[in-house]
Each structure stands twice: as structure tokens, then as C-alpha cells.
Design an enzyme around this catalytic site. Structure first.
Site, PDB file in Angstrom:
ATOM      1  N   GLU A   1       0.718  -1.384   0.211  1.00  0.00           N
ATOM      2  CA  GLU A   1      -0.507  -0.117  -0.222  1.00  0.00           C
ATOM      3  C   GLU A   1       0.637   1.435  -0.203  1.00  0.00           C
ATOM      4  O   GLU A   1       0.505   2.465   0.589  1.00  0.00           O
ATOM      5  CB  GLU A   1      -1.317   0.300   1.377  1.00  0.00           C
TER       6      GLU A   1
ATOM      7  N   GLU B   1      -6.901  -7.455  -0.266  1.00  0.00           N
ATOM      8  CA  GLU B   1      -7.002  -7.555   0.818  1.00  0.00           C
ATOM      9  C   GLU B   1      -8.777  -6.900   0.904  1.00  0.00           C
ATOM     10  O   GLU B   1      -9.456  -6.118   0.886  1.00  0.00           O
ATOM     11  CB  GLU B   1      -6.896  -6.455   1.895  1.00  0.00           C
TER      12      GLU B   1
HETATM   13  C1  GAL Z   1      -4.299  -2.364   4.900  1.00  0.00           C
HETATM   14  C2  GAL Z   1      -3.287  -3.016   5.750  1.00  0.00           C
HETATM   15  C3  GAL Z   1      -2.759  -4.404   5.988  1.00  0.00           C
HETATM   16  C4  GAL Z   1      -3.509  -3.800   7.633  1.00  0.00           C
HETATM   17  C5  GAL Z   1      -5.007  -3.861   7.318  1.00  0.00           C
HETATM   18  C6  GAL Z   1      -5.675  -3.257   8.280  1.00  0.00           C
HETATM   19  O1  GAL Z   1      -4.111  -1.182   4.999  1.00  0.00           O
HETATM   20  O2  GAL Z   1      -2.553  -3.205   3.944  1.00  0.00           O
HETATM   21  O3  GAL Z   1      -1.430  -5.018   6.462  1.00  0.00           O
HETATM   22  O4  GAL Z   1      -2.542  -3.411   7.832  1.00  0.00           O
HETATM   23  O5  GAL Z   1      -5.102  -2.640   6.416  1.00  0.00           O
HETATM   24  O6  GAL Z   1      -6.427  -4.698   8.763  1.00  0.00           O
END
Ligand code: GAL
Length: 844
Positions: free
Chosen positions: A182, A251
């Protein structure tokens, strides 16, 4: 029989060996990842290996496979693997090779997110804190010392994977690797150097020659051939930055993380399934649940500040490794429905048309005659009836129907065919024969930690020091100590030496001791401002301030230099005259960590434990120790720390993490029941407001022996350890489900040739979670218009008189049963209404 098994095992072995030896080519095109020449629709889930134990991994991986995953996604945790520069750890929970091999053994692929920046609510985002002390270093930007370290560690991991032949190009399971994480969310804050660092990261990764593709998430300008991927609660609107790249979602947040002082977030599965279905509807091809199993932040691994020890995440597999139902089951059904569409999905791009306002159809139709369709109602208010290919379909608000043959609905995201199974904690006392708290108390021993400076390596420095630069995160604790001589004629002090001590800290907890006694404390994420009324004495006084970190920051531009601790000012103020004396630039004495940490009290071995009563309670800074027998059975174990304040705990020398049951979730923001319809946000669905954020702490079974276990607590605030209790978590014996006449038939009734003779009606199916159990009673059954939700069903205006007897006959005495939801079975209790069957059953 036995011989048959043998043949089976031998052929399985042969298969495994053949698989292991076969290198696969992994490439991609605009539609999908292409493995050995074939495009793939891939369902993935995140499991972070150090958030569980190697003993738990096979079961977690099997449950992932059973849930319909094709891929396990994990970060690589640099600070776990290289706790000190050039000293590596790939053992135990950090046995990455073993984890990847277990996934392969289960027939799953792996997406390895090397980073090596992870974020992940993990301490310092996964960076080892020693990195901060490399001369001239600046993190995550075009900085030579940083790039050198990042390249060295990334290459180290790639080499290790290559040695073990774990890349798909070598016959292993890794089909994809990630570099950075990110960065695109924050790179503008690094200016031009950010851009060049990003480009350097990309080419550095490519130069490592893994033989499989790389991705960057949330990096819209990821250079070719790196695939830019999407993270978020929804990614259906995402498009990659090139027509030659597939639409991938790294994600999909299945819930959200918990923080100390925060209520518990959850995400309804109807919305999660909706997000997934929308993604595949609009050309998505790879989707990962973050997290599929969240697990536990053992030791001091939680990030922050203030990330809790539990990393449950409301994931389909809960913190303890139990299935979260109906979440896990509904997603499994969704995955089956998507896979039924795979041939059409990989063959072509979707043709998207509008069926009306907020109504959308996507059709994947191939020249060879396969056809799959997704029908969506993205309205949040009302259900809709649409006409598609001449047939009429009812679409609930905020839902997607999946039609693997473009005719029949295999799945609707808002209609759940999986039963709710509750999980419960059963209390167990520390000793099987123990009972009274007096007896438990007498089994505790203690050691008092010295208030203030007690170690030889204490040092004096003028001014207030930033904490992370001082402790290098070797400990949560830093003492700031000052001796003051009060002659009695100070103008700023009132008579009787009453004053107000003003302290300012940038996090996360401060305890102020005046002449050895706790005078006040406070906590905060990044700002604490305390005004503590104190009494000084004429003559010598000590001011001992204990500053405590609770997880180092893991997110945002420059998170590595945010810092922590009492950066000041610290002053003494006369309450009466208002005049003050600044103490900030005095000669402070510093001590990194506590004495008991240096002497290893966490292990329990020391000759200094005091067992004579009374046990001191409600006093700060006491080490406590007791022994206990394993809670009976094999269910996962938790310790309930209610009664204690805050600290760190060890079981048989293994740190189970920070406990803090007195950290209370803010009182507002919770909803009684969360409406899944409409855009989800991380604070949309909250529970547990006004209650302790976390009282139960996971102790992996494998860390416990049958008897003679040691539990050690470092209690910093003051509490009563005899109030601690043990609990085991198990899936409850109640099953609960409501299926309407408008539900699709179970997706299992579809066969790959799409013959659907036995899937004309919806079916309510139940199965006891434990294989030795049978359905022993039906506590509620109503076919008609039952109201309420699981646990509180009641009969509506209309209910078939046969409801109970039909369900009893079909279910009682069997482990599982299926009941057709139709008037054919139940008769007609009320004409002209869509009826439902609601059932609550007990297993025994
Ligand atoms: C995203 C990040 C993950 C985790 C998630 C929130 O922005 O890539 O590593 O932190 O948010 O759980």
C-alpha cells in the site's frame, strides 16, 4: 479394507511426489492469472503464520481448503525473522518454510507478501527496530541504507524459498509474491524520492527472478509487469493500470481489527458475500479475505499503538481456530457457486447491462455455449423483481444472485443456507480440585518490582528522551527518574508542599510515582496530558515516571519516527500561585526495561518468589506466579484476566501477549443489530461498547502440559490475580437456521454438468458440528411466517401445525438432516405469502 487404504496412501504419495516435481508456469493476461496455460479463478485467504502455532497450522489450512480456498496469503514478518541484524529465526511460529509446505500438502497455492513492510497491525509494521538505528537510514524512500537492507532481506527470503523449491516455477505452491504494501496510499508524502523508491522496489523485486509474477497493492502506478491490486471493503469498481493485467483483490477485509479501548468490529456475512460476488460480477479474478483466520498477537508483536492481543478480525475462522458460523459456511457456498461459473468466467469478459435503477446484470457467455450470469440489486432499501432472459427473478436489496447456467439461481448473497452455530467459553478453575478463591490465592507467589531505578545499566541524561530511540523497543518500559531536594522555602510550592505534577507524553501509558507511591496514571494513543496533585516532603523526593508503549505504530507515512514516551514538558505547578517549575531539562536518570525482565522472571524460575500470605493485591508493579493443570479436554484454551489491571503474561515461559482487561471500550457507536445493506465501514457494526475491550486471551494448547504449568504475570497497574480463571472454547450444541421458499436450493445439489433434478425446492439442512453428536431435540420449528432471529424465534401469524413433527421426524437421532421447505411437505398454512421454515435444534 486395510489393503485398500494402503493402495490409497501409496497412490497419494506418488501424486504428491509427482506434483512436487512438476514445475508450473505462472503468467497472467488481462483476464486472470494463468497457471500452466490455464486461466484461474482463485479464492484466497490470509493466515499469518506467527499469529498461530505450527500445531494449529494443519487444521487451519484444512478448514481453509474445506471452505473453498485455493490460495493462502501471508505476509513475511521481517522483525520476527531477523530480531537482531544478521541473526535469523525461522523456527517455531516463524517456520515459514514449514507453513508454505503445509499449504502445498493440502493442495493450496500460496501468495507470499514479502513486503518487507507489512503494516498488518504488527509491531513497527514488521520492520525490525534495529533498522531504525542504521546510520543515515530513512524508511520507505529513495535512501541507500534502507534500500540495501530491504534488498538484502527480500533476497534472503526469495533465496530461502528457492532453496526449498517453493516457487510454482520450481514445483512449489507460491504463485505470486508482493513487494512493498500500500505504498501508493502515502507515497506523495515522500515526494519525488517516493516515486523513485517505488520504481526501484519494483525492479529490485523483478531482478530476484522468482519465476512467478509480482504484485503491488494500492499502487496505481505499479510499473509493468508488476500487477497493481486492490485492497478495501469493496473492489468491484477497481481497474488495473494496464489492459494486460488481471483484476485482483489482495485484501477484502472480512471484519476489522480490535484496539484496546475500542468496541469490537464485525462485518455481516451478507455484505461480505455481496462484495465478493460484485467483484466477480465485474470481471474480478482473484480475491483474498484479509483475514480468513486472524489469530493472536502473541508476545509484543501487536502493532499500534494500542492494537489488542486478539486479532480475531471477525474472520471466517475465529481466533481460536473454530469455524465462525454461518460466516464460514455461507462463504463456502459462495465459493462453490463462483466455481460453478469458472469455465464461463475465464473464457470471456462480462457483458454488463442495466436492468433498472440500481439493478445490474453481468453475463459471461462463451462461443462454446457456456453461460454464467450475476444479477445485482445494489439498492439499499427495497427488494426488486427483474426480468432476465425472459424469466423473472426476485433480488433482495443489496444482494447478488449467481446463475451458473444463466437460468437458475445457485446462490444469493443475502440468503443464508448455513446454520448459525454459537461458540461458548466453559469456565475451568486453575486446579481441577481447587474451588475456593482462598485456595487459589494461596497457590500464588510474588516478587515486587522495584519502583524507579534498580538496574546497573541505568544512565543519566539531561532532558527528556524519546522512548523508542532510548529502549530500541527491547522492552515496553522506560523509567524516567528525578531526585529533588526541597528546602521548604520554594516560592512555587504551597504550604505542606502541595503541588501539581504536569506530564506530557506521546504514548501510550504513564504511571507517576512520588516517593515510591503511585500518585496517578493515564494513557492515550499519541497524546497524554496529566495533572496530578502530589505531596512533596521537605528534604529528598523522588519522581519516578514509568512510560509504557503498547505496540509501535505500523501505518502511515513516517510512522517509524512518530516516537513514544514522555517527551514533555514535565513541570511542577503550584496549585495556588500558578507559578511553575519546568523539570523537562533536568538531569533525568533512565532505565530501559524492568529488573524482572532482565532476570527472566517470565520463565518462572527464580529463587526469589515469595509464597507467604497475604498475597499483595491492588498494588502496582508486582510479578505473580502460579502453577496450573491443563484444562480438561482438547478444546482451545483462554485465560480470563478479569480482576487484573494491565501487564504481560507468560505460560511456561512463552509470552501470550499483553493483557489489559481494564481498558474499556468507549460507550458509544454500537448498534443493536447491524443492517448489512449499504456500504460497510470499519466502524459501522460495533459491539461490546462500554465493556472491557479484551478479557479473554488465547493460550495455545501446545504450550500447556497436562500438569505443572507455570503462569507468570507482570502486573503493572495493580489487580488481584486470584480472580483469574481459565476457559475453554467450543462450538455450542445449538443449531439455528431460517430458510424461506425464495431461498435458492443448496449449492451442493448442483453438479458440474448442471443437471438440477433434485434442486427444485429450497432445503433447510442441519449438521451437528461434532462428528460424535446427534440432533437430540428440536426446540423450535415453524413453517409459515416465523419472526425473530436465532435464539429468539417465535411463531408468526401463520404456522403449519405439522412444523415440529416433520422436523423432528427428519432430524432427531441423526447427525445431519435435510428438510424441504415447501407446502408439499408442510401443507399450506397461509396462501399467497412467501413462507419460511425456522428451526432451532440441539445436538448431544
Ligand atoms: C491495510 C494493510 C494491512 C492491514 C489492514 C487493516 O491497509 O495493508 O496490512 O493493516 O489495512 O487491517
Amino acid at each position: 479394507m486395510v489393503r485398500g487404504k494402503k493402495v490409497e496412501i501409496v497412490s497419494l504419495l506418488v501424486l504428491v511426489i509427482v506434483m512436487a516435481a512438476t514445475a508450473a508456469t505462472v503468467t497472467y493476461d488481462h483476464r486472470a492469472l494463468v497457471i500452466d496455460g490455464k486461466r484461474k479463478i482463485l479464492i484466497s485467504g490470509s493466515i499469518h503464520y506467527p499469529r498461530s502455532t505450527p500445531e494449529m497450522w494443519p487444521d487451519l489450512i484444512q478448514k481453509s481448503k474445506d471452505g473453498g480456498l485455493d490460495v493462502i496469503e501471508t505476509y513475511v514478518f521481517w522483525n520476527g525473522h531477523e530480531p537482531e541484524k544478521n541473526k535469523y529465526n525461522f523456527e517455531g511460529r516463524y517456520d515459514l518454510v514449514k507453513f508454505v509446505k503445509l499449504a502445498a500438502k493440502a493442495g493450496l497455492y500460496v501468495h507470499l507478501r514479502i513486503g518487507p513492510y507489512a503494516c498488518a497491525e504488527w509491531n513497527y509494521g514488521g520492520f525490525p527496530v534495529w533498522l531504525h538505528f542504521v546510520p543515515g537510514i530513512k524508511f520507505r524512500t529513495d535512501n541507500e541504507p534502507f534500500k540495501a537492507e530491504m534488498q538484502r532481506f527480500t533476497a534472503k527470503i526469495v533465496d530461502l524459498m528457492k532453496q526449498e523449491k517453493l516457487f510454482a516455477s520450481q514445483g512449489g505452491p507460491i504463485i505470486l509474491s508482493q513487494i512493498e504494501n500500500e505504498y501508493g496510499n502515502i507515497d506523495s508524502e515522500y515526494g519525488a524520492a517516493g516515486k523513485s523508491y517505488m520504481k526501484w522496489s519494483a525492479s529490485m523485486a523483478l531482478s530476484l527472478d522468482t519465476g512467478v509474477p509480482w504484485n503491488m497493492c494500492q499502487q496505481g502506478d505499479a510499473p509493468d509487469p508488476i500487477i497493481n491490486t486492490c485492497n478495501g471493503f469493496y473492489c468491484d469498481q477497481f481497474t488495473p493500470n494496464s489492459n494486460n493485467k488481471p483484476k485482483m483483490w489482495t485484501e477484502n477485509w472480512s471484519g476489522w481489527f480490535l484496539g484496546f479501548g475500542e468496541p469490537t468490529p464485525y462485518r455481516p456475512v451478507e455484505d461480505l458475500a455481496f462484495a465478493v460476488a460484485r467483484f466477480f460480477q465485474r470481471g474480478g479474478t482473484f480475491q483474498n479475505y484479509y483475514m480468513y483466520h486472524g489469530g493472536t498477537n502473541f508476545e509484543r508483536t501487536s502493532g499500534g499503538p494500542l492494537i489488542s492481543t486478539s486479532y480475531d478480525y471477525d474472520a471466517p475462522i475465529d481466533e481460536y481456530g473454530l469455524l465462525r458460523q454461518p460466516k464460514w459456511g455461507h462463504l463456502r457456498d459462495l465459493h462453490k457457486a463462483i466455481k460453478l461459473c469458472e469455465d464461463a468466467l475465464i473464457a470471456t469478459d462480462p457483458k454488463i447491462t442495466s436492468l433498472g435503477s440500481n439493478l445490474e446484470a453481468a453475463v459471461y457467455k462463451t462461443s462454446t455455449g457456456s453461460c454464467a450470469a450475476f444479477l445485482a440489486n445494489i439498492g439499499t432499501q427495497s427488494d426488486a423483481t427483474v426480468t432476465f432472459n425472459g424469466k423473472s427473478y426476485r433480488l433482495p436489496a443489496w444482494s447478488v444472485s449467481i446463475l451458473p447456467d444463466c437460468k437458475n439461481v445457485a446462490f444469493n448473497t443475502a440468503k443464508i443456507n448455513s446454520a448459525t452455530e454459537s461458540t461458548t467459553f466453559a469456565r475451568q478453575s486453575l486446579k481441577p480440585d481447587g474451588g475456593s478463591s482462598a485456595e487459589l490465592g494461596s497457590q500464588w507467589s510474588y516478587i515486587k518490582e522495584t519502583i524507579g531505578i534498580s538496574k546497573d545499566d541505568a544512565f543519566v541524561k539531561p532532558g527528556l528522551l524519546e522512548q523508542i530511540n532510548t529502549t530500541a523497543d527491547k522492552s515496553d518500559y522506560l523509567w524516567y527518574s528525578l531526585r529533588m531536594d526541597i528546602k521548604g522555602d520554594e516560592t512555587f510550592l504551597d504550604e505542606g508542599s502541595k503541588a501539581v505534577l504536569h506530564i506530557q507524553s506521546i504514548g501510550q501509558v504513564v504511571y507517576a510515582f512520588i516517593n515510591g507511591k503511585l500518585a496517578g496514571s493515564g494513557n492515550g494513543r499519541t497524546k497524554i496530558s496529566l495533572d496530578i496533585p502530589i505531596n512533596l516532603v521537605t528534604g529528598k523526593n523522588t519522581i519516578d515516571l514509568l512510560s509504557v508503549t503498547v505496540g509501535l505504530a505500523n501505518y502511515g507515512a513516517f510512522f517509524d519516527i512518530i516516537g513514544a514516551g514522555i517527551t514533555g514538558p514535565v513541570s511542577l505547578k503550584s496549585a495556588k500561585t500558578g507559578s511553575s517549575m519546568d523539570l523537562s531539562s533536568q538531569q533525568w536518570t533512565y532505565q530501559v526495561g524492568l529488573k524482572g525482565e532482565d532476570t527472566g522472571l517470565g520463565s518462572g524460575d527464580s529463587s526469589e518468589w515469595i509464597s507467604k500470605s497475604p498475597l499483595p493485591t491492588s498494588q502496582p508493579l508486582i510479578w505473580y506466579k502460579t502453577t496450573f493443570d491443563a484444562p480438561s479436554g482438547s478444546d482451545p484454551v483462554a485465560i480470563d484476566f478479569t480482576g487484573t489491571g494491565k501487564g504481560i503474561a507468560w505460560v511456561n515461559g512463552q509470552s501470550i501477549g499483553r493483557y489489559w482487561p481494564t481498558s474499556i471500550a468507549r460507550a458509544d457507536g454500537c448498534v443493536g443489530s447491524c443492517n448489512y445493506r449499504g456500504t460497510y465501514r470499519n466502524n459501522k457494526c460495533l459491539k461490546n461498547c462500554g465493556k472491557p475491550s479484551q478479557t479473554l486471551y488465547h493460550v495455545p494448547r501446545s504450550w500447556i502440559k497436562p500438569s505443572g504449568n507455570t503462569l507468570v504475570l507482570l502486573e503493572e497497574m495493580g489487580g488481584d490475580p486470584t480472580k483469574i480463571s481459565f476457559a475453554t472454547k467450543h462450538t455450542g450444541s445449538n443449531l439455528c437456521l431460517k430458510v424461506s421458499q425464495s431461498h435458492p436450493a443448496p449449492v451442493d445439489t448442483w453438479t458440474s454438468d448442471f443437471k438440477f433434478s433434485n434442486r427444485t425446492s429450497p432445503v433447510l439442512s442441519l449438521k451437528c458440528p461434532v462428528s460424535t453428536q446427534m440432533i437430540s431435540s428440536i426446540n423450535f420449528a415453524s413453517f409459515g411466517t416465523p419472526t425473530g432471529t436465532c435464539g429468539s424465534f417465535s411463531h408468526g401469524r401463520c404456522s403449519s401445525a405439522r412444523s415440529l413433527s416433520v422436523v423432528q421426524k427428519a432430524c432427531v437421532g441423526s447427525r445431519s438432516c435435510k428438510v424441504e421447505v415447501s407446502t408439499r411437505v408442510f401443507g399450506e398454512p397461509c396462501r399467497g405469502v412467501v413462507k419460511s421454515l425456522a428451526v432451532e435444534a440441539a445436538c448431544a
